[in-house]
Motif scaffolding. Structure first.
Motif, PDB file in Angstrom:
ATOM      1  N   LEU A 195      -9.826 126.606  40.806  1.00 14.46           N
ATOM      2  CA  LEU A 195     -10.313 127.704  39.972  1.00 14.46           C
ATOM      3  C   LEU A 195      -9.771 129.028  40.496  1.00 14.46           C
ATOM      4  O   LEU A 195      -9.355 129.139  41.654  1.00 14.46           O
ATOM      5  CB  LEU A 195     -11.841 127.764  40.001  1.00 14.46           C
ATOM      6  N   SER A 196      -9.812 130.025  39.644  1.00 14.38           N
ATOM      7  CA  SER A 196      -9.450 131.373  40.036  1.00 14.38           C
ATOM      8  C   SER A 196     -10.546 132.321  39.560  1.00 14.38           C
ATOM      9  O   SER A 196     -10.901 132.325  38.380  1.00 14.38           O
ATOM     10  CB  SER A 196      -8.106 131.773  39.414  1.00 14.38           C
ATOM     11  N   GLY A 197     -11.102 133.089  40.492  1.00 14.02           N
ATOM     12  CA  GLY A 197     -12.160 134.036  40.159  1.00 14.02           C
ATOM     13  C   GLY A 197     -11.710 135.469  40.391  1.00 14.02           C
ATOM     14  O   GLY A 197     -11.051 135.757  41.395  1.00 14.02           O
ATOM     15  N   THR A 198     -12.026 136.348  39.473  1.00 15.01           N
ATOM     16  CA  THR A 198     -11.653 137.756  39.577  1.00 15.01           C
ATOM     17  C   THR A 198     -12.908 138.619  39.653  1.00 15.01           C
ATOM     18  O   THR A 198     -13.857 138.416  38.892  1.00 15.01           O
ATOM     19  CB  THR A 198     -10.806 138.191  38.369  1.00 15.01           C
ATOM     20  N   TYR A 199     -12.909 139.561  40.600  1.00 21.41           N
ATOM     21  CA  TYR A 199     -14.023 140.500  40.776  1.00 21.41           C
ATOM     22  C   TYR A 199     -13.469 141.914  40.655  1.00 21.41           C
ATOM     23  O   TYR A 199     -12.547 142.294  41.390  1.00 21.41           O
ATOM     24  CB  TYR A 199     -14.673 140.323  42.151  1.00 21.41           C
ATOM     25  N   ASN A 200     -14.026 142.703  39.752  1.00 19.10           N
ATOM     26  CA  ASN A 200     -13.565 144.063  39.507  1.00 19.10           C
ATOM     27  C   ASN A 200     -14.646 145.080  39.879  1.00 19.10           C
ATOM     28  O   ASN A 200     -15.727 144.724  40.311  1.00 19.10           O
ATOM     29  CB  ASN A 200     -13.177 144.238  38.034  1.00 19.10           C
ATOM     30  N   SER A 214     -10.479 142.061  43.433  1.00 19.10           N
ATOM     31  CA  SER A 214     -10.077 140.886  44.207  1.00 19.10           C
ATOM     32  C   SER A 214      -9.948 139.669  43.300  1.00 19.10           C
ATOM     33  O   SER A 214     -10.691 139.538  42.310  1.00 19.10           O
ATOM     34  CB  SER A 214     -11.094 140.571  45.309  1.00 19.10           C
ATOM     35  N   GLN A 215      -9.026 138.816  43.661  1.00 17.16           N
ATOM     36  CA  GLN A 215      -8.910 137.501  43.029  1.00 17.16           C
ATOM     37  C   GLN A 215      -9.059 136.452  44.116  1.00 17.16           C
ATOM     38  O   GLN A 215      -8.401 136.532  45.154  1.00 17.16           O
ATOM     39  CB  GLN A 215      -7.555 137.345  42.335  1.00 17.16           C
ATOM     40  N   ILE A 216      -9.956 135.516  43.891  1.00 20.08           N
ATOM     41  CA  ILE A 216     -10.149 134.417  44.838  1.00 20.08           C
ATOM     42  C   ILE A 216      -9.653 133.136  44.187  1.00 20.08           C
ATOM     43  O   ILE A 216     -10.159 132.727  43.140  1.00 20.08           O
ATOM     44  CB  ILE A 216     -11.622 134.273  45.250  1.00 20.08           C
ATOM     45  N   GLN A 217      -8.663 132.518  44.795  1.00 16.05           N
ATOM     46  CA  GLN A 217      -8.115 131.255  44.306  1.00 16.05           C
ATOM     47  C   GLN A 217      -8.698 130.111  45.118  1.00 16.05           C
ATOM     48  O   GLN A 217      -8.609 130.106  46.352  1.00 16.05           O
ATOM     49  CB  GLN A 217      -6.595 131.254  44.390  1.00 16.05           C
ATOM     50  N   LEU A 218      -9.323 129.181  44.431  1.00 23.55           N
ATOM     51  CA  LEU A 218      -9.892 127.983  45.055  1.00 23.55           C
ATOM     52  C   LEU A 218      -8.960 126.818  44.751  1.00 23.55           C
ATOM     53  O   LEU A 218      -8.814 126.411  43.600  1.00 23.55           O
ATOM     54  CB  LEU A 218     -11.294 127.716  44.504  1.00 23.55           C
ATOM     55  N   VAL A 219      -8.314 126.288  45.777  1.00 21.37           N
ATOM     56  CA  VAL A 219      -7.254 125.296  45.599  1.00 21.37           C
ATOM     57  C   VAL A 219      -7.719 123.937  46.096  1.00 21.37           C
ATOM     58  O   VAL A 219      -8.111 123.788  47.265  1.00 21.37           O
ATOM     59  CB  VAL A 219      -5.975 125.718  46.349  1.00 21.37           C
ATOM     60  N   CYS A 220      -7.683 122.959  45.229  1.00 25.00           N
ATOM     61  CA  CYS A 220      -8.040 121.582  45.594  1.00 25.00           C
ATOM     62  C   CYS A 220      -7.000 121.016  46.549  1.00 25.00           C
ATOM     63  O   CYS A 220      -5.792 121.096  46.312  1.00 25.00           O
ATOM     64  CB  CYS A 220      -8.119 120.737  44.325  1.00 25.00           C
TER      65      CYS A 220
END
Length: 253
Positions: A195-200, A214-220
């Motif tokens: 998933l990719s989550g963006t926080y503004n 910020s963008q947080i990338q959750l990589v399996c």
């Protein structure tokens, strides 16, 4: 502040004779997250003090512990066994307790995400790194704290934020509010591999007159331990990319 030799200092040592010596400048402060069994909540390093005989600059590490009662110094000021020009100070009191140390229960969907293709992700166990926020540093001396689906408990300047930058220059800056979170399949591919989550809506970035984000990338991945990294987005000013890799970020169907 008024002692000779301690201008702009956070910590000052006044010998029995002679001039006072700075043991750390206020504008060099750097916060660290600690989670010791003795209840420590945070550590603040002040460096750049008066030069010692061995050529090193004096510095002080201040450890803040959550405890009942007013703020007070615990024990005596100690010298670091590795360098007598480095001081160790511990303080405790209610002022150092996180106001949000006991957050309300998460909503049923707070850390649960699902995609249009039917993959589900339960981020409850990886929202934080144990009892503390996730933490890592970049190559410029800046430290980053974040939580995936609950607001950071501290510092106060990052209230209601998901991501916070503890700048090497001494300031703390929100890099995205939790309420602004927007999630999508990683790289736009809905295949259960992340998933990719963006926080503004973070703190204003004076350099480019934009709000930090910020963008947080959750990589399996196959590793069970979560691996993390952080970098500033090369194409977008004051935007930060955090990557987390591990089996916890694989979707279920």
């Amino acid at each position: 502040q008024g002692l000779k030799g301690c201008t702009s200092s956070a910590v000052c040592q006044q010998p029995a004779s002679g001039d006072a010596k700075s043991c750390g400048k206020l504008d060099t402060q750097h916060y660290s997250v600690v989670g010791n069994d003795d209840g420590s909540a945070a550590s603040v390093l002040y460096n750049g003090g008066t030069q010692c005989q061995d050529g090193t600059a004096r510095q002080t590490t201040l450890t803040l512990r959550c405890a009942d009662g007013p703020a007070r110094v615990v024990g005596s000021v100690m010298e670091d066994p590795a360098n007598k020009c480095f001081l160790l100070v511990t303080m405790s009191g209610e002022a150092f307790c996180s106001r949000d140390s006991q957050p309300p229960p998460l909503p049923a969907s707070g850390c649960y995400l699902s995609t249009p293709a039917g993959y589900s992700y339960n981020l409850t166990a990886v929202n934080t790194n144990g009892t503390l926020p996730w933490s890592t540093s970049d190559g410029l001396g800046n430290q980053y704290l974040w939580q995936l689906c609950t607001p950071l408990p501290w510092p106060q300047s990052c209230h209601a934020s998901a991501v916070c930058q503890l700048s090497s220059g001494g300031g703390d800056y929100s890099c995205g509010l939790l309420s602004s979170a927007s999630w999508a399949p990683l790289n736009g591919v809905d295949n259960g591999l992340g998933l990719s989550g963006t926080y503004n809506g973070g703190a204003a970035c004076v350099r480019d007159q934009v709000r930090r984000s910020s963008q947080i990338q959750l990589v399996c991945a196959s590793n069970t331990n979560v691996e993390v990294s952080v970098a500033e987005n090369s194409t977008q000013p004051c935007a930060y990319l955090i990557t987390m890799t591990g089996s916890a970020f694989c979707g279920n169907k």
